[in-house]
Design an enzyme around this catalytic site. Structure first.
Site, PDB file in Angstrom:
ATOM      1  N   GLU A   1      -0.083  -0.574   9.254  1.00  0.00           N
ATOM      2  CA  GLU A   1       0.991  -0.671   8.258  1.00  0.00           C
ATOM      3  C   GLU A   1       2.337  -0.323   8.880  1.00  0.00           C
ATOM      4  OE1 GLU A   1       2.181   1.247   3.913  1.00  0.00           O
ATOM      5  OE2 GLU A   1       0.920   2.382   5.301  1.00  0.00           O
TER       6      GLU A   1
ATOM      7  N   GLU B   1       1.345   2.813  -4.798  1.00  0.00           N
ATOM      8  CA  GLU B   1       1.626   3.991  -3.978  1.00  0.00           C
ATOM      9  C   GLU B   1       3.071   4.431  -4.232  1.00  0.00           C
ATOM     10  OE1 GLU B   1       0.488   5.377   0.520  1.00  0.00           O
ATOM     11  OE2 GLU B   1       1.840   3.678   0.348  1.00  0.00           O
TER      12      GLU B   1
END
Length: 270
Positions: free
Chosen positions: A146, A243
């Protein structure tokens, strides 16, 4: 219809961690993710999933010493043995939780690092990811990387989408994919629709949050309805991890998700 997973490290923090599974289910979520499971025994987490009909979508490999500021091991020269041990530990949990995706955090490069040091991080990262992808492939699982913006995580090794594509090409593993966090992408480079389309063939997971502030996705400069429409048009069939840090009580801020089966209001109290 798009599927949304509650990130239990950030959502429902009004409750103790194991009670957040119930809160997620009561709010209409059918999947959950979180940073790390390792403070709990696998059987405890498995029971929480089963009791509330939830799917474990994602979690991270052990990150090193989080309290000391470490943010992953994958690019850290000299820590290869520890990284390999972290794969074994993560796979033990993934087996118990039937979790198909694991994220390997890259780690932080020292601010004073010279070109040779940065090259050592890159070479270590590629070698470690090749090993991790091979181990996860044996277990039928996907490894994720990521790009994380440097405003939130200064010095993080991987922070742009083009860099992630280069890493995937260098590693050359079919089960290595990108965890595409629209919040981090906006903070690092913007132009989200074009970035999403360019990265789409490599995406294994998507995450969202509002910019600025990392609050609910209906607050700030990102127009998520258009991005959700684009994901559906592209044929995305994975999960979208929520998130973000709620600006207030978690469930009160879920109005953005009403079209996707999420519900607002006060949750039941066990």
């Amino acid at each position: 219809m798009l599927r949304f997973a509650a990130n239990l490290s950030m959502l429902f923090t009004e409750r103790d961690f194991l009670a957040r599974f119930a809160a997620a289910a009561e709010s209409g979520f059918r999947g959950v993710e979180y940073l790390f499971p390792y403070a709990f025994e696998p059987r405890e987490l498995r029971r929480a999933l089963d009791d509330h009909g939830l799917t474990q979508v994602l979690f991270n490999l052990p990150p090193g010493d989080w309290a000391a500021g470490e943010r992953g091991l994958a690019s850290l020269p000299g820590r290869e043995a520890e990284f390999r041990d972290s794969i074994d530990e993560a796979l033990r949990y993934a087996e118990a939780l039937d979790c198909p995706r694991l994220h390997a955090m890259a780690g932080v490069v020292p601010a004073e690092a010279d070109a040779a040091t940065r090259e050592a991080h890159r070479a270590t990262y590629i070698a470690n990811l090749r090993h991790a992808a091979a181990e996860l492939a044996k277990a039928g699982r996907t490894l994720l990387i990521e790009p994380i913006n440097e405003h939130d995580m200064p010095g993080y090794f991987l922070n742009r989408q083009a860099q992630a594509r280069e890493v995937l090409e260098q590693v050359g593993a079919a089960n290595l994919r990108v965890q595409f966090d629209l919040y981090h992408c906006q903070m690092s480079e913007g132009n989200l629709t074009a970035a999403l389309e360019a990265q789409f063939p490599r995406i294994g997971h998507v995450q969202i949050a509002g910019v600025p502030g990392r609050h609910e996705p209906d607050v700030g400069e990102i127009h998520y309805p258009a991005l959700f429409d684009r994901l559906e048009a592209l044929g995305y069939d994975g999960w979208i991890g929520c998130e973000y840090r709620p600006a207030g009580e978690t469930r009160a801020g879920l109005g953005w998700g009403a079209a996707y089966g999420l519900t607002t209001g006060a949750p039941n109290v066990d």
